[in-house]
Design a protein around this motif. Sequence first.
Motif, mmCIF file in Angstrom:
data_model
loop_
_atom_site.group_PDB
_atom_site.id
_atom_site.type_symbol
_atom_site.label_atom_id
_atom_site.label_comp_id
_atom_site.label_asym_id
_atom_site.label_seq_id
_atom_site.Cartn_x
_atom_site.Cartn_y
_atom_site.Cartn_z
ATOM 1 N N ARG A 17 0.319 -0.875 -0.028
ATOM 2 C CA ARG A 17 -0.332 0.273 0.327
ATOM 3 C C ARG A 17 1.044 1.552 0.208
ATOM 4 O O ARG A 17 1.633 1.137 0.503
ATOM 5 C CB ARG A 17 -0.799 0.394 1.089
ATOM 6 N N ALA A 18 0.051 2.565 -0.599
ATOM 7 C CA ALA A 18 0.992 2.828 -0.654
ATOM 8 C C ALA A 18 1.696 3.765 0.682
ATOM 9 O O ALA A 18 2.483 4.340 0.301
ATOM 10 C CB ALA A 18 0.580 4.339 -1.788
ATOM 11 N N ASP A 19 0.921 4.483 1.142
ATOM 12 C CA ASP A 19 1.473 4.757 2.735
ATOM 13 C C ASP A 19 2.023 4.129 3.295
ATOM 14 O O ASP A 19 2.794 4.725 4.480
ATOM 15 C CB ASP A 19 -0.619 4.986 3.600
ATOM 16 N N THR A 266 -5.650 -8.315 17.128
ATOM 17 C CA THR A 266 -5.455 -9.024 16.267
ATOM 18 C C THR A 266 -4.810 -8.275 14.643
ATOM 19 O O THR A 266 -3.707 -8.941 14.391
ATOM 20 C CB THR A 266 -6.497 -10.045 16.000
ATOM 21 N N TRP A 267 -5.870 -7.577 14.730
ATOM 22 C CA TRP A 267 -4.899 -6.560 13.630
ATOM 23 C C TRP A 267 -3.654 -5.852 13.513
ATOM 24 O O TRP A 267 -2.650 -5.992 12.598
ATOM 25 C CB TRP A 267 -6.486 -5.922 13.173
ATOM 26 N N ALA A 268 -3.328 -5.285 14.918
ATOM 27 C CA ALA A 268 -2.188 -4.333 15.759
ATOM 28 C C ALA A 268 -1.362 -5.400 14.703
ATOM 29 O O ALA A 268 -0.243 -5.313 14.417
ATOM 30 C CB ALA A 268 -2.302 -4.479 16.598
ATOM 31 N N ALA A 269 -1.605 -6.940 15.825
ATOM 32 C CA ALA A 269 0.384 -7.584 15.782
ATOM 33 C C ALA A 269 -0.355 -8.215 14.099
ATOM 34 O O ALA A 269 1.433 -8.420 13.514
ATOM 35 C CB ALA A 269 -0.841 -9.004 16.294
ATOM 36 N N ALA A 270 -0.561 -8.318 12.654
ATOM 37 C CA ALA A 270 -0.996 -8.417 11.671
ATOM 38 C C ALA A 270 0.031 -7.316 10.944
ATOM 39 O O ALA A 270 0.932 -7.644 10.286
ATOM 40 C CB ALA A 270 -2.039 -9.026 11.185
ATOM 41 N N ALA A 271 -0.508 -6.273 10.903
ATOM 42 C CA ALA A 271 0.088 -5.469 11.015
ATOM 43 C C ALA A 271 1.251 -4.775 11.078
ATOM 44 O O ALA A 271 2.201 -4.435 10.264
ATOM 45 C CB ALA A 271 -1.088 -4.202 11.308
ATOM 46 N N HIS A 309 -0.840 -3.722 -6.779
ATOM 47 C CA HIS A 309 -1.506 -2.789 -5.887
ATOM 48 C C HIS A 309 -1.817 -2.613 -4.749
ATOM 49 O O HIS A 309 -0.413 -3.516 -3.539
ATOM 50 C CB HIS A 309 -2.705 -3.735 -5.978
ATOM 51 N N GLY A 310 -2.243 -2.736 -3.375
ATOM 52 C CA GLY A 310 -2.174 -2.445 -2.572
ATOM 53 C C GLY A 310 -2.692 -3.417 -1.441
ATOM 54 O O GLY A 310 -2.875 -5.317 -1.473
ATOM 55 N N ASP A 311 -3.259 -2.698 -0.599
ATOM 56 C CA ASP A 311 -3.338 -4.491 0.830
ATOM 57 C C ASP A 311 -4.547 -3.694 2.292
ATOM 58 O O ASP A 311 -3.735 -2.594 2.507
ATOM 59 C CB ASP A 311 -2.196 -5.026 1.542
ATOM 60 N N PHE A 312 -5.521 -4.520 2.725
ATOM 61 C CA PHE A 312 -5.816 -3.958 3.831
ATOM 62 C C PHE A 312 -5.858 -4.654 4.530
ATOM 63 O O PHE A 312 -5.397 -3.315 5.189
ATOM 64 C CB PHE A 312 -7.427 -4.484 3.295
ATOM 65 N N THR A 313 -4.875 -4.883 5.517
ATOM 66 C CA THR A 313 -4.587 -5.530 6.417
ATOM 67 C C THR A 313 -5.224 -4.112 7.967
ATOM 68 O O THR A 313 -5.048 -4.115 9.065
ATOM 69 C CB THR A 313 -3.153 -4.867 6.851
ATOM 70 N N GLY A 314 -6.480 -5.390 8.012
ATOM 71 C CA GLY A 314 -7.491 -4.508 8.922
ATOM 72 C C GLY A 314 -8.302 -3.406 8.247
ATOM 73 O O GLY A 314 -8.942 -3.497 8.509
ATOM 74 N N SER A 315 -7.668 -2.729 6.669
ATOM 75 C CA SER A 315 -8.395 -0.980 7.094
ATOM 76 C C SER A 315 -9.928 -1.711 6.958
ATOM 77 O O SER A 315 -10.024 -3.072 5.934
ATOM 78 C CB SER A 315 -7.495 -0.866 5.668
ATOM 79 N N HIS A 316 -11.291 -0.845 6.909
ATOM 80 C CA HIS A 316 -11.837 -0.878 6.477
ATOM 81 C C HIS A 316 -12.714 -3.021 7.148
ATOM 82 O O HIS A 316 -13.494 -3.228 7.055
ATOM 83 C CB HIS A 316 -12.497 -0.749 5.316
ATOM 84 N N ARG A 317 -12.262 -3.102 8.185
ATOM 85 C CA ARG A 317 -12.539 -4.841 8.645
ATOM 86 C C ARG A 317 -11.842 -5.640 7.757
ATOM 87 O O ARG A 317 -12.019 -6.813 8.402
ATOM 88 C CB ARG A 317 -13.583 -4.389 9.354
ATOM 89 N N GLN A 318 -10.801 -5.344 6.696
ATOM 90 C CA GLN A 318 -11.078 -6.557 5.702
ATOM 91 C C GLN A 318 -9.484 -6.909 5.681
ATOM 92 O O GLN A 318 -8.461 -5.813 6.447
ATOM 93 C CB GLN A 318 -11.255 -5.581 4.038
ATOM 94 N N PHE A 319 -9.670 -7.869 4.764
ATOM 95 C CA PHE A 319 -8.131 -8.693 4.719
ATOM 96 C C PHE A 319 -7.867 -9.045 3.360
ATOM 97 O O PHE A 319 -8.828 -9.252 2.406
ATOM 98 C CB PHE A 319 -8.373 -10.067 5.678
#
Length: 478
Positions: A17-19, A266-271, A309-319
């Motif tokens: 992801r760009a950010d 959980t998402w924080a650990a993945a991120a 392309h990018g990745d959600f990694t929990g953004s909008h609660r998506q994987f």
Amino acid sequence: MPDRRPNVLLLLTDQERADLVSPEGLSVETPTVDRLRGEGLWFDRAYTPISICTSARASLLTGLYPHAHGMLNNSHEADAIRRDLPTALPTFGELLADAGYENSYVGKWHVGQDRGPESFGFDYFGGSDRHHDDLDDRFRRYRESLGVEVGASDLEEPIYTAGEHPTLVAATTPAPPEATRAYFLAERTIDALERWAAADGDGPFFHRTDFLGPHHPYVVPEPYASMYDPEDVEPWPTYAETFDGKPRAHANYPDYRGVADFDWDTWAAAAAKYFGFMTFIDEQMGRVLDALSDLGLDDGTAVVHASDHGDFTGSHRQFNKGPLMYEETYRIPLVVRRSGVVEPGTRSDAFVRLQDLMPTFLDWADVPPPEGLHARSLTPLLDGEVPDDWPDSTYAQYHGDEFGLYSQRMVRTERYKFVYNAPDRNELYDLEADPHELRNLIDHPHYEEVRREMAALLVEWMEAVDDTLRRWAPKTLS
């Protein structure tokens, strides 16, 4: 007479992801990309034509939107619309090879099951895997030479999705960094550069390295696996997503992906692992750039870094990604360094697309682009000029993945984004008032005129690229 055309080094990541690397982005350590930005031109508004691997990579090769090249979904799945990219379509690899470039390729391909980079103008030096191509024996032998055998049971702190067939999301590998695929790909890239430097060939070279990350599973060696503390990872602003007023697929997708029950911890650990993966890959790109410099190839080589392309990694609660055309998966990193041409440390806010690299590479090689491209060379932007007819919007597509076929089209301007969802409600976002795309304004009475204008702009784009939906989709937008 010496060939003055530049060498080209393309460093492509997978699902970055760009950010992660943008100037005002996340607090992720990426000194190599920072270095490229400081020595080149960063594109603030770079977008993928589609947020799925096979389709985006085929667009990069051909300069076409997916509806035209036909790779509508991932080629490795049983429901693939096409197994392979049609050979009749011109690709930049073949055109550069015909023009005298010595092309080489390392890493992920994922543009077909039966035909690899060798069929499209490249010498392939390996580094992919069974999921995307045939099993790569070279990487297996490389690990064996290091005496490293690591299996799934050896992974530490694994995170899996729920369901009958859980997907590994993130983990720590006990393998040392030098036994990982990212390190191996950098080694093979350095080998390719050294071979070219030693051969002192007559023509320029084009080398492409495709890292298999930071795509999930975010399996990272130490010290990168623990470089980012999950407790320091703040919830994404988009984690406030409620799915209220959104297409039904948005609410269905977390269940489908097996992450509906993931909490923020959980998402924080993945991120945190995702961030560490990116820092690790950045370090490998740094090794490649150092080798380029040590070999005396810096001045004559244009370096490009981008992602499919990018990745959600929990953004909008998506994987992962899917039929959701949010910035996290459609905006991509893009930076170009070319000594003596690109002004160091510059930025562009022009809308550009991944497939625009195809005619750019041809432009550098003095090769006329094929007719009918859905892309244009970035050369004037790299020269510091913005042509009067440069688009002030961008257009993207989605056609489905293993979730099923799902036609989408998107148009984005500086302020607004409009998403056409064929089987569901459309979306309209005011990115100035709502930069995190939480509120769908498609039915808001105060935005009726904006909705009509954005729908009309979408139709203009569909007509301009001869989109296969252009004849009937506009009838649903009135």
